[in-house]
Design a protein around this motif. Structure first.
Motif, mmCIF file in Angstrom:
data_model
loop_
_atom_site.group_PDB
_atom_site.id
_atom_site.type_symbol
_atom_site.label_atom_id
_atom_site.label_comp_id
_atom_site.label_asym_id
_atom_site.label_seq_id
_atom_site.Cartn_x
_atom_site.Cartn_y
_atom_site.Cartn_z
ATOM 1 N N ASP A 1 4.266 10.452 -6.478
ATOM 2 C CA ASP A 1 5.282 10.756 -7.489
ATOM 3 C C ASP A 1 4.634 11.183 -8.802
ATOM 4 O O ASP A 1 5.074 12.141 -9.449
ATOM 5 N N SER A 2 3.583 10.490 -9.200
ATOM 6 C CA SER A 2 2.880 10.817 -10.439
ATOM 7 C C SER A 2 2.254 12.208 -10.359
ATOM 8 O O SER A 2 2.351 13.006 -11.301
ATOM 9 N N GLN B 1 3.028 5.943 -2.706
ATOM 10 C CA GLN B 1 4.205 6.706 -3.106
ATOM 11 C C GLN B 1 4.227 6.899 -4.614
ATOM 12 O O GLN B 1 4.581 7.964 -5.110
ATOM 13 N N GLN B 2 3.830 5.868 -5.366
ATOM 14 C CA GLN B 2 3.775 5.994 -6.821
ATOM 15 C C GLN B 2 2.745 7.044 -7.236
ATOM 16 O O GLN B 2 2.985 7.820 -8.161
ATOM 17 N N LYS B 3 1.603 7.086 -6.555
ATOM 18 C CA LYS B 3 0.590 8.100 -6.854
ATOM 19 C C LYS B 3 1.121 9.498 -6.542
ATOM 20 O O LYS B 3 0.927 10.427 -7.321
ATOM 21 N N GLN C 1 3.196 14.686 -8.398
ATOM 22 C CA GLN C 1 4.267 15.679 -8.367
ATOM 23 C C GLN C 1 4.795 15.931 -9.775
ATOM 24 O O GLN C 1 5.074 17.065 -10.149
ATOM 25 N N HIS C 2 4.905 14.879 -10.570
ATOM 26 C CA HIS C 2 5.359 15.020 -11.953
ATOM 27 C C HIS C 2 4.348 15.838 -12.755
ATOM 28 O O HIS C 2 4.728 16.725 -13.517
ATOM 29 N N ASN D 1 0.830 -1.211 0.000
ATOM 30 C CA ASN D 1 0.000 0.000 0.000
ATOM 31 C C ASN D 1 0.861 1.256 0.000
ATOM 32 O O ASN D 1 0.565 2.212 -0.703
ATOM 33 N N ASN D 2 1.919 1.240 0.798
ATOM 34 C CA ASN D 2 2.820 2.387 0.846
ATOM 35 C C ASN D 2 3.471 2.622 -0.507
ATOM 36 O O ASN D 2 3.606 3.768 -0.947
ATOM 37 N N LEU D 3 3.862 1.558 -1.172
ATOM 38 C CA LEU D 3 4.476 1.674 -2.492
ATOM 39 C C LEU D 3 3.484 2.262 -3.488
ATOM 40 O O LEU D 3 3.817 3.169 -4.257
ATOM 41 N N ALA D 4 2.243 1.779 -3.455
ATOM 42 C CA ALA D 4 1.217 2.297 -4.364
ATOM 43 C C ALA D 4 0.947 3.777 -4.090
ATOM 44 O O ALA D 4 0.838 4.582 -5.030
#
Length: 162
Positions: free
Chosen positions: A32-33, A28-30, A35-36, A23-26
């Motif tokens: 990051d996305s 963090q990916q959101k 922020q991009h 869940n933390n990885l998912a």
């Protein structure tokens, strides 16, 4: 029995930890996305704000000259909005720190417009124009000299009060 309960608890804790890590990885990916995407979003530059201010500065002159106080009020508010935009979006520019120089001139014009006082308007407008040029000089943009406009910036706008 104790061993099997302990083993079951260890298994559940391990399972929960793995799930939480996923869940933390998912998440963090959101993040990051997003922020991009945010970094790629259009932000007006300092020059766009200054060009807009220059147009409103000219329109303000013709509105005041024609005692169209509603239009003059609109134009001074547009200038204030652009100055606020500079302070919000152009924090990386050292010139942004000098924007406060204009506060006194803006206040003077706001009072003149509110009082519908032509003499005070002209005085406030001269102060605003001089302060713009002082700011340009203090930020090494002395080559950018602002003057009282001779002709309206747009030929398709009537600056007389209705």
């Amino acid at each position: 029995m104790k061993l099997s309960i302990t083993t079951a608890l260890i298994f559940i804790i391990t399972l929960f930890s793995c799930r939480q890590s996923g869940n933390n990885l998912a998440l963090q990916q959101k993040v990051d996305s997003l922020q991009h995407q945010l970094a790629a979003t259009y932000k007006p530059g300092f020059g766009e704000f200054m060009s807009g201010i220059q147009v409103h500065h000219a329109k303000l002159w013709f509105a005041g000259k024609n005692q169209n106080w509603k239009l003059a009020d609109f134009e001074i508010k547009e200038i204030e909005e652009a100055l606020a935009g500079i302070q919000q979006y152009c924090t990386d520019r050292p010139e942004s720190k000098s924007i406060g120089m204009l506060d006194g001139a803006i206040d003077s014009l706001n009072r003149a417009i509110e009082q519908k006082n032509m003499a005070q308007f002209k005085s406030g407008y001269l102060l605003l124009t001089a302060t713009c040029n002082n700011c340009h000089r203090s930020t090494a943009h002395e080559f950018n000299v602002i003057t009282i406009p001779v002709n309206p910036p747009f030929t398709n706008q009537d600056f007389k009060a209705p």
